[in-house]
Design a protein around this motif. Structure first.
Motif, mmCIF file in Angstrom:
data_model
loop_
_atom_site.group_PDB
_atom_site.id
_atom_site.type_symbol
_atom_site.label_atom_id
_atom_site.label_comp_id
_atom_site.label_asym_id
_atom_site.label_seq_id
_atom_site.Cartn_x
_atom_site.Cartn_y
_atom_site.Cartn_z
ATOM 1 N N TYR A 1 10.121 -12.272 2.019
ATOM 2 C CA TYR A 1 10.944 -11.048 2.011
ATOM 3 C C TYR A 1 11.021 -10.441 0.608
ATOM 4 O O TYR A 1 11.102 -9.219 0.466
ATOM 5 C CB TYR A 1 12.351 -11.353 2.551
ATOM 6 C CG TYR A 1 12.320 -11.653 4.030
ATOM 7 C CD1 TYR A 1 12.169 -10.630 4.959
ATOM 8 C CD2 TYR A 1 12.392 -12.962 4.505
ATOM 9 C CE1 TYR A 1 12.110 -10.896 6.325
ATOM 10 C CE2 TYR A 1 12.335 -13.237 5.861
ATOM 11 C CZ TYR A 1 12.190 -12.200 6.769
ATOM 12 O OH TYR A 1 12.119 -12.474 8.111
ATOM 13 N N ALA B 1 12.170 -7.926 17.878
ATOM 14 C CA ALA B 1 13.625 -7.942 18.060
ATOM 15 C C ALA B 1 14.102 -6.636 18.665
ATOM 16 O O ALA B 1 14.910 -6.624 19.605
ATOM 17 C CB ALA B 1 14.312 -8.186 16.723
ATOM 18 N N ARG B 2 13.585 -5.503 18.146
ATOM 19 C CA ARG B 2 14.037 -4.206 18.648
ATOM 20 C C ARG B 2 13.595 -4.005 20.101
ATOM 21 O O ARG B 2 14.323 -3.496 20.931
ATOM 22 C CB ARG B 2 13.483 -3.084 17.755
ATOM 23 C CG ARG B 2 14.242 -1.785 17.938
ATOM 24 C CD ARG B 2 13.820 -0.744 16.958
ATOM 25 N NE ARG B 2 12.394 -0.486 17.056
ATOM 26 C CZ ARG B 2 11.627 -0.088 16.052
ATOM 27 N NH1 ARG B 2 12.146 0.073 14.865
ATOM 28 N NH2 ARG B 2 10.353 0.128 16.212
ATOM 29 N N LEU C 1 27.257 -10.495 16.027
ATOM 30 C CA LEU C 1 27.901 -11.797 15.766
ATOM 31 C C LEU C 1 29.387 -11.645 15.445
ATOM 32 O O LEU C 1 30.053 -12.623 15.115
ATOM 33 C CB LEU C 1 27.166 -12.504 14.610
ATOM 34 C CG LEU C 1 25.982 -13.424 14.979
ATOM 35 C CD1 LEU C 1 26.458 -14.731 15.612
ATOM 36 C CD2 LEU C 1 25.007 -12.768 15.937
ATOM 37 N N ARG D 1 16.671 -5.311 27.127
ATOM 38 C CA ARG D 1 17.939 -5.846 27.646
ATOM 39 C C ARG D 1 18.981 -4.766 27.872
ATOM 40 O O ARG D 1 19.833 -4.898 28.745
ATOM 41 C CB ARG D 1 18.487 -6.912 26.687
ATOM 42 C CG ARG D 1 17.668 -8.179 26.776
ATOM 43 C CD ARG D 1 18.157 -9.253 25.847
ATOM 44 N NE ARG D 1 17.303 -10.415 25.966
ATOM 45 C CZ ARG D 1 16.882 -11.148 24.953
ATOM 46 N NH1 ARG D 1 17.246 -10.833 23.726
ATOM 47 N NH2 ARG D 1 16.105 -12.175 25.153
HETATM 48 C C1 LIG Z 1 18.727 -10.589 10.595
HETATM 49 C C2 LIG Z 1 18.205 -11.896 11.201
HETATM 50 C C3 LIG Z 1 18.782 -13.086 10.447
HETATM 51 C C4 LIG Z 1 18.673 -11.971 12.666
HETATM 52 O O1 LIG Z 1 18.192 -13.166 13.253
HETATM 53 P P1 LIG Z 1 17.295 -13.080 14.595
HETATM 54 O O2 LIG Z 1 16.913 -14.453 14.975
HETATM 55 O O3 LIG Z 1 16.199 -12.115 14.372
HETATM 56 O O4 LIG Z 1 18.331 -12.457 15.612
HETATM 57 P P2 LIG Z 1 18.670 -13.002 17.077
HETATM 58 O O5 LIG Z 1 17.435 -12.971 17.892
HETATM 59 O O6 LIG Z 1 19.398 -14.290 16.995
HETATM 60 O O7 LIG Z 1 19.631 -11.846 17.585
HETATM 61 C C5 LIG Z 1 21.033 -11.983 17.724
HETATM 62 C C6 LIG Z 1 21.630 -10.659 18.124
HETATM 63 O O8 LIG Z 1 21.424 -9.699 17.075
HETATM 64 C C7 LIG Z 1 21.077 -8.426 17.621
HETATM 65 N N1 LIG Z 1 19.785 -8.016 17.029
HETATM 66 C C8 LIG Z 1 18.981 -8.770 16.246
HETATM 67 N N2 LIG Z 1 17.919 -8.038 15.861
HETATM 68 C C9 LIG Z 1 18.071 -6.818 16.414
HETATM 69 C C10 LIG Z 1 17.318 -5.613 16.389
HETATM 70 N N3 LIG Z 1 16.169 -5.522 15.680
HETATM 71 N N4 LIG Z 1 17.761 -4.542 17.079
HETATM 72 C C11 LIG Z 1 18.911 -4.616 17.785
HETATM 73 N N5 LIG Z 1 19.668 -5.732 17.851
HETATM 74 C C12 LIG Z 1 19.255 -6.809 17.172
HETATM 75 C C13 LIG Z 1 20.991 -8.549 19.101
HETATM 76 O O9 LIG Z 1 22.176 -8.009 19.602
HETATM 77 C C14 LIG Z 1 20.973 -10.044 19.363
HETATM 78 O O10 LIG Z 1 21.812 -10.231 20.454
HETATM 79 P P3 LIG Z 1 21.483 -11.315 21.579
HETATM 80 O O11 LIG Z 1 21.629 -12.655 20.921
HETATM 81 O O12 LIG Z 1 22.515 -11.060 22.585
HETATM 82 O O13 LIG Z 1 20.071 -11.027 22.023
HETATM 83 C C15 LIG Z 1 16.650 -11.977 11.183
HETATM 84 O O14 LIG Z 1 16.138 -10.913 11.933
HETATM 85 C C16 LIG Z 1 16.074 -11.919 9.789
HETATM 86 O O15 LIG Z 1 15.943 -12.945 9.153
HETATM 87 N N6 LIG Z 1 15.688 -10.719 9.348
HETATM 88 C C17 LIG Z 1 15.030 -10.536 8.062
HETATM 89 C C18 LIG Z 1 15.858 -11.052 6.888
HETATM 90 C C19 LIG Z 1 17.232 -10.428 6.855
HETATM 91 O O16 LIG Z 1 17.395 -9.230 7.010
HETATM 92 N N7 LIG Z 1 18.227 -11.299 6.648
HETATM 93 C C20 LIG Z 1 19.601 -10.865 6.536
HETATM 94 C C21 LIG Z 1 19.851 -10.461 5.129
HETATM 95 S S1 LIG Z 1 21.473 -9.726 5.013
#
Ligand SMILES: CC(C)(COP(=O)(O)OP(=O)(O)OC[C@H]1O[C@@H](n2cnc3c(N)ncnc32)[C@H](O)[C@@H]1OP(=O)(O)O)[C@@H](O)C(=O)NCCC(=O)NCCS
Length: 299
Positions: A129, A43-44, A242, A50
């Motif tokens: 997790y 993700a990072r 979001l 981008r």
């Molecule tokens: C947090 C979480 C739900 C995000 O879902 P994801 O599918 O990984 O995120 P997405 O790929 O849909 O990213 C959406 C946006 O978030 C941002 N983003 C997500 N991860 C990021 C990262 N590591 N660094 C920077 N931006 C990030 C980006 O801006 C991205 O924008 P884009 O859609 O324009 O590319 C997921 O990473 C996750 O489940 N993490 C572990 C569990 C957790 O922390 N859950 C939340 C508990 S509060």
């Protein structure tokens, strides 16, 4: 003092199960070319490609913001990922395209409302997790029965969404609970989202939250709140992207895996505050729900 007066013992660093992620991936650039790379944080790394902040020179000059992830493969460790990256870079374009086509077919997402029979999958995803990370404060893994009950209770008032890939893996889930129990808080929900640890950064979270927030908005809820442990830069960046705003941080709120963790409070306005507010619709008509989910499901 005798032991029977003591509360729970802390979870120490040694209780954490190790995870050293390593990935190879292919990105499609705006001119159609495919860039191969490796990373320990998909993700990072995608975000870096981008935005240009630390991304590769190649993607910076080939579309940057518009690059698309078209293939991701988890590797055993960094050394395996480096070898696989070198092999990917040498593949003829047609073979890279075949990998991308197969990956796209396997990872096509369908969003739907959960049923209690999804409990085992949801439990397995979440418990990863619990045992590996501090994204949740929970020490002990949940049981399938916990999740059967949880899904049933959530669905009485709000969505519990699951996203499954075409090859049958649970890629993520998102749901909402009442924020507080008193009647005056009936227009507020707390949202939750978890993606499978090997699917993060691939757009699943955005699809799930987009659908969840839209369904909650249509139900007539006014405010969505999210609690994010700190540090969790991924979830912070996600909530910001979001449209959530962080309005507070509770310092040293919990202790897990040998460290104190803060708790960040995030808010998202679903509807402007009507006066008086209409009662929340506890369940939307099936056709309305299906239309929202179809918008966020891969074609
Ligand atoms: C947090 C979480 C739900 C995000 O879902 P994801 O599918 O990984 O995120 P997405 O790929 O849909 O990213 C959406 C946006 O978030 C941002 N983003 C997500 N991860 C990021 C990262 N590591 N660094 C920077 N931006 C990030 C980006 O801006 C991205 O924008 P884009 O859609 O324009 O590319 C997921 O990473 C996750 O489940 N993490 C572990 C569990 C957790 O922390 N859950 C939340 C508990 S509060």
């Amino acid at each position: 003092m005798s032991g029977e007066h003591l509360g729970p013992s802390p979870s120490l660093a040694a209780d954490r199960l190790a995870y050293d992620p390593a990935w190879v991936y292919l990105l499609r650039c705006t001119d159609g070319s495919l860039y191969a790379g490796w990373t320990n944080d998909l993700a990072r790394r995608l975000h870096a490609h981008r935005t240009g902040a630390g991304g590769a020179k190649y993607t910076q000059s080939h579309g940057k913001a518009a690059v698309q992830l078209v293939y991701a493969e988890a590797c055993a460790d960094k050394s395996a990922a480096l070898k696989r990256e070198a092999a990917l870079k040498k593949l003829p374009k047609a073979q890279k395209e075949a990998l991308a086509a197969d990956w796209a077919a396997r990872s096509r997402l369908t969003l739907r409302m959960a049923t209690p029979d999804d409990a085992a999958d949801v439990m397995a995803l979440y418990n990863w997790y619990v045992t590996h990370g501090t994204q949740t404060f929970q020490y002990e893994p949940s049981t399938e029965a916990d999740y059967r009950q949880n899904i049933t209770e959530v669905l009485e008032k709000a969505p519990f969404l699951v996203a499954y890939t075409a090859d049958g893996r649970l890629a993520g889930y998102a749901c909402a609970h009442p924020w507080h129990t008193r009647r005056s808080f009936a227009w507020d929900v707390e949202t939750t989202v978890y993606c499978a640890h090997d699917v993060v950064g691939q757009g699943t979270g955005r699809k799930l939250y987009t659908a969840l927030l839209e369904l909650l908005r249509r139900q007539g809820y006014h405010n969505a709140f999210a609690l994010v442990t700190r540090p969790n830069p991924q979830s912070d960046a996600f909530h910001k992207a979001l449209g959530f705003t962080r309005y507070g941080v509770e310092k040293n709120s919990g202790y897990k895996f040998g460290r104190w963790l803060d708790l960040g409070y995030w808010a998202y306005p679903l509807n402007p505050p009507a006066d008086p507010p209409a009662p929340v619709r506890l369940r939307l008509p099936d056709a309305e729900m299906a239309a929202v989910l179809a918008e966020c499901t891969d074609a």
